[in-house]
Design an enzyme around this catalytic site. Sequence first.
Site, PDB file in Angstrom:
ATOM      1  CG  HIS A  32      -1.907  -1.100   1.263  1.00  0.00           C
ATOM      2  ND1 HIS A  32      -3.261  -0.888   1.345  1.00  0.00           N
ATOM      3  CD2 HIS A  32      -1.751  -2.452   1.224  1.00  0.00           C
ATOM      4  CE1 HIS A  32      -3.898  -2.043   1.371  1.00  0.00           C
ATOM      5  NE2 HIS A  32      -2.991  -3.012   1.305  1.00  0.00           N
ATOM      6  CD  GLN A 370       9.273  -6.574  -7.717  1.00  0.00           C
ATOM      7  OE1 GLN A 370       9.510  -7.534  -6.994  1.00  0.00           O
ATOM      8  NE2 GLN A 370       8.041  -6.192  -8.001  1.00  0.00           N
ATOM      9  CG  HIS A 385       3.041 -12.025  -5.063  1.00  0.00           C
ATOM     10  ND1 HIS A 385       4.050 -11.290  -5.657  1.00  0.00           N
ATOM     11  CD2 HIS A 385       2.390 -11.150  -4.250  1.00  0.00           C
ATOM     12  CE1 HIS A 385       3.996 -10.047  -5.226  1.00  0.00           C
ATOM     13  NE2 HIS A 385       3.001  -9.939  -4.380  1.00  0.00           N
ATOM     14  CD1 TRP A 388      -2.484  -2.299  -9.191  1.00  0.00           C
ATOM     15  CD2 TRP A 388      -2.627  -4.037 -10.603  1.00  0.00           C
ATOM     16  NE1 TRP A 388      -2.894  -1.815 -10.410  1.00  0.00           N
ATOM     17  CE2 TRP A 388      -2.988  -2.859 -11.301  1.00  0.00           C
ATOM     18  CE3 TRP A 388      -2.633  -5.245 -11.288  1.00  0.00           C
ATOM     19  CZ2 TRP A 388      -3.350  -2.860 -12.651  1.00  0.00           C
ATOM     20  CZ3 TRP A 388      -2.998  -5.255 -12.631  1.00  0.00           C
ATOM     21  CH2 TRP A 388      -3.347  -4.075 -13.299  1.00  0.00           C
ATOM     22  CG  ASN A 389       2.331  -2.167  -5.671  1.00  0.00           C
ATOM     23  OD1 ASN A 389       1.599  -1.327  -6.169  1.00  0.00           O
ATOM     24  ND2 ASN A 389       2.431  -2.336  -4.375  1.00  0.00           N
ATOM     25  CG  ASP A 409      -4.912  -7.725  -5.917  1.00  0.00           C
ATOM     26  OD1 ASP A 409      -4.301  -8.330  -5.005  1.00  0.00           O
ATOM     27  OD2 ASP A 409      -4.406  -6.775  -6.525  1.00  0.00           O
ATOM     28  CD  GLN A 410      -1.264 -12.447  -4.343  1.00  0.00           C
ATOM     29  OE1 GLN A 410      -1.108 -13.681  -4.374  1.00  0.00           O
ATOM     30  NE2 GLN A 410      -0.836 -11.713  -3.317  1.00  0.00           N
TER      31      GLN A 410
END
Length: 491
Positions: A32, A370, A385, A388-389, A409-410
């Site tokens: 987040h 990353q 995984h 979303w990021n 949400d994955q």
Amino acid sequence: MPAMVAKKVERAAAATGEVPHFLVVTYPAQGHINPARHLALRLLRATPGARVTLSTAVSACRKMFPDAGEAEEHMDGAGVRYVPYSDGFDAGFDNAAHDHTDYMSQLKIVGPRTLDGVLTRLRDAGRPVTQVVYTVLLSWVAGVARAHGVPTALYWIQPATVLATYFHFFRGTDGFDQAVAAAAEDPWAELRLPGFPAPLRLRDLPSFLTITSDEHPYAFVLAAFRELLGALDDDREENGRGATVLANTFEAMEPDAVATLRQHGLDIVPVGPVLSFLDAAPASTNSNDLFKQDGKGYIEWLDAQAASSVVYISFGSLSSMSKRQISEVARGMAESGRPFLWVLRKDNRGEVDSADLCAGGGMVVEWCDQGKVLSHPAVGCFVTHCGWNSTLESVACGVPVVGVPQWTDQGTNAWLVERQLGTGVRAAVSDKDGVLEAEELRRCISFATSEMVRAKATMWREKARAAAAVGGSSEKNLRAFVAGQVAPAGN
């Protein structure tokens, strides 16, 4: 930035006597904080002379600024100020000792009171907040801002498709909620999400929709999303128009989701991908993560590898890996013969020696930048995984994906990667324990690095960067929001 928009913002500030001041409020988790921090940087650059403050829980701020002591405010190198609120767990949340439901209850009691204090202090210091932007799980923020007479906008940090799913589920659009309940035991059941031309399977929807018991440890999440949509309804009643939702996506990526939300009265404004490494400013490289990085050794290691040869493996900040899963990934990579960079926290690998994991020709690190890794020319595949990021970063960097979704949400993100974009593949996992086995890992890496998938990844990389660039659809939308023009620009 376009001079006309800049002048409009400056004229509005002069007329009211106020300097634009954005307060971005976020839940204290890495997944987040990252998009909230990236949005704060974008707002700072989009609004000449503006102030931007980010507020998250005290415990998170202490991790991000470990040398700052008990200071109430912190400043990063980019000019974003950090002012924490309290969630009632200033010493931090311990998964082993604390209950998530109790945490959320405490957050809703302590959070509003202490955020009210943040807004009051900023006002009394001559820096009144003129716009509050808040992320998911924090619906109470809208009420605090409303009490101060400050307008709000939700910053949706998951795909627009997930927002459309929750929206239609809670409103029962076309009986979608009943269809989900009827299919609850069959992950392969096909469901029609209103506004989408093709069906999705139950496994492609957010995992929280299948929670049927209030006793479930994550039942509070579904309730939190219901409250969030209720807060948007309250905004609509207050303002006489649809609530504003800034979405970390771009319209070309999720046209069906954006269209159905707008058709049902939600002012969704795609402003993504909101990723700091896409911006030219040197200050955007600041980290301040909740996890300490391993230094620069991994970049030097990548520099020594051939172009597009490295498989990057990371299952995010919250995911945990069983001993069998660690063993299967290690075996799969050793048998593949490909070099790999694997992010595996010590608390996630127990007594396993990293030297044993590297026997196949790889490198294991605790944590890394990353964005830098995915931008490196040596990286040719991302085993993820599908947070979303991570998904947005893979798209913006043109890196093909092997998706191994676990929850929340994955599954939807993996569906977007595989079915909508064609930039990767969702791996099959064991029915027994959900483990990705070595043979399947090798198969998926081979498919993801094929010419067809690599070509699509390159194409979507250009689309993503065009949307975020000056003059792109998302960049125009953000500037319109900043200037008070909520209606989004078209592609």
